[in-house]
Design an enzyme around this catalytic site. Structure first.
Site, PDB file in Angstrom:
ATOM      1  N   VAL A  63      43.597 -52.242  15.847  1.00  0.00           N
ATOM      2  CA  VAL A  63      44.147 -50.973  15.361  1.00  0.00           C
ATOM      3  C   VAL A  63      45.078 -50.292  16.364  1.00  0.00           C
ATOM      4  CG1 VAL A  63      42.312 -50.495  13.694  1.00  0.00           C
ATOM      5  CG2 VAL A  63      42.096 -49.672  16.060  1.00  0.00           C
ATOM      6  N   ALA A  93      36.355 -46.925  24.712  1.00  0.00           N
ATOM      7  CA  ALA A  93      36.778 -46.203  25.915  1.00  0.00           C
ATOM      8  C   ALA A  93      36.605 -47.158  27.085  1.00  0.00           C
ATOM      9  CB  ALA A  93      35.931 -44.958  26.139  1.00  0.00           C
ATOM     10  N   TYR A 153      28.426 -39.952  27.982  1.00  0.00           N
ATOM     11  CA  TYR A 153      29.269 -40.157  26.787  1.00  0.00           C
ATOM     12  C   TYR A 153      30.711 -39.723  27.076  1.00  0.00           C
ATOM     13  CZ  TYR A 153      29.785 -41.126  21.809  1.00  0.00           C
ATOM     14  OH  TYR A 153      30.143 -41.669  20.604  1.00  0.00           O
ATOM     15  N   LYS A 160      35.157 -38.000  19.758  1.00  0.00           N
ATOM     16  CA  LYS A 160      34.404 -37.752  18.521  1.00  0.00           C
ATOM     17  C   LYS A 160      34.663 -36.326  18.003  1.00  0.00           C
ATOM     18  CE  LYS A 160      32.424 -41.793  18.076  1.00  0.00           C
ATOM     19  NZ  LYS A 160      33.071 -42.784  17.198  1.00  0.00           N
TER      20      LYS A 160
END
Ligand code: 0WD
Length: 253
Positions: A63, A93, A153, A160
């Site tokens: 993508v 990531a 994260y 997100k």
């Protein structure tokens, strides 16, 4: 529930992928599928998995390349001429961005993570719209790290948050075409991508200890709820972040 519907599932890496659980569930509920994989590293595994479904289209799609996204939709237009749903189950990531301190996130890592984990959602939705002539349902996968600072994260939490904003903006624009856009937010699930998150096992342990249901979510549970959101049973649901994290996000401690 999805009888007569045709959809693409982006992001199958292996049998543990959330995308694969969604593909299996959609297939069980009668959907005709196209599934995509990132590159030759995943091709053999994904083709083998695909044999257990009813001859889905199996297409390569990195993508980060516009041409590869275009090629997928050209094939869909030729083979089917029409599309009912899209599942986007992709995130990335660089390890450096997850292992270090958030403060040290580099420009390059920030951009790459957002390109693959956020922009790709807009791109795959944009190409789907002209084929969704009878309306449609678009679904992505998110995580609580968008709203809370989850140690380790890091930049993915920022991705997100942006992804969830994309859900709302796309839902607002596409509603008049009867295209619904939503995200599912499961708790931590052991997959290939999850292994890259430092302290992932601890996240799972904490979830099992503190979630009201005292356990973590399974891929199969994500598959089942995805089928509902992709189906006409969720015909009034759009722009939502739907949690299926065994209740973890409601807890204060
Ligand atoms: O705990 C979890 N596993 C959770 C995952 C909790 C909540 C949400 N999610 C999200 C992830 O952030 C992601 O958006 O669910 C989605 C799917 O994740 P997954 O099922 O956990 O991960 P996996 O099976 O590894 O599939 C993600 C795949 C990649 O695998 P890698 O090896 O990079 O981890 O996304 C694909 C790749 O196959 N991917 C790409 N696909 C096309 N083009 C690209 C790319 N450029 N980069 C990564």
């Amino acid at each position: 529930m999805l009888q007569g519907k045709r959809g693409i599932v982006f992001g199958v890496a292996n049998e543990y992928s959330i995308a694969w659980a969604i593909a299996k569930a959609a297939h069980e509920h009668g959907a005709q599928l196209a599934i995509t994989y990132q590159n030759e590293r995943f091709e053999e595994t994904v083709r083998q998995l695909a044999r257990t479904l009813n001859e889905p289209l199996v297409l390569r799609c990195d993508v980060s390349e516009d041409e590869q996204i275009e090629r997928v939709y050209d094939t869909i237009a030729q083979e089917w001429g029409k599309l009912d749903f899209v599942v986007h189950s992709i995130a990335f990531a660089p390890r450096t961005a997850l292992e270090g301190k958030f403060l040290e996130t580099s420009r390059a890592d920030f951009l790459l993570a957002h390109d693959i984990s956020v922009y790709s959602f807009i791109a795959v939705t944009r190409h789907a719209v002209p084929l969704m002539t009878d309306g449609g349902s678009v679904l992505t996968l998110t995580y609580l790290g968008s709203e809370r600072a989850v140690p380790g994260y890091n930049v993915m939490g920022v991705c997100k948050a942006a992804l969830e904003a994309c859900v709302r903006y796309l839902a607002a624009e596409l509603g008049e075409r009867n295209i619904r856009v939503n995200a599912l937010s499961p708790g931590p699930i052991k997959t290939l991508a999850a292994r890259g998150i430092p302290g992932f096992t601890k996240m799972l342990d904490i979830m099992r200890e503190r979630a009201p249901l005292r356990r973590s979510t399974t891929q199969e549970e994500v598959g089942k709820l995805a089928v509902v959101l992709l189906s006409d049973y969720a015909s009034a649901v759009t722009g939502e972040i739907v949690y299926l994290d065994c209740g973890y996000h409601i807890m204060g401690m």
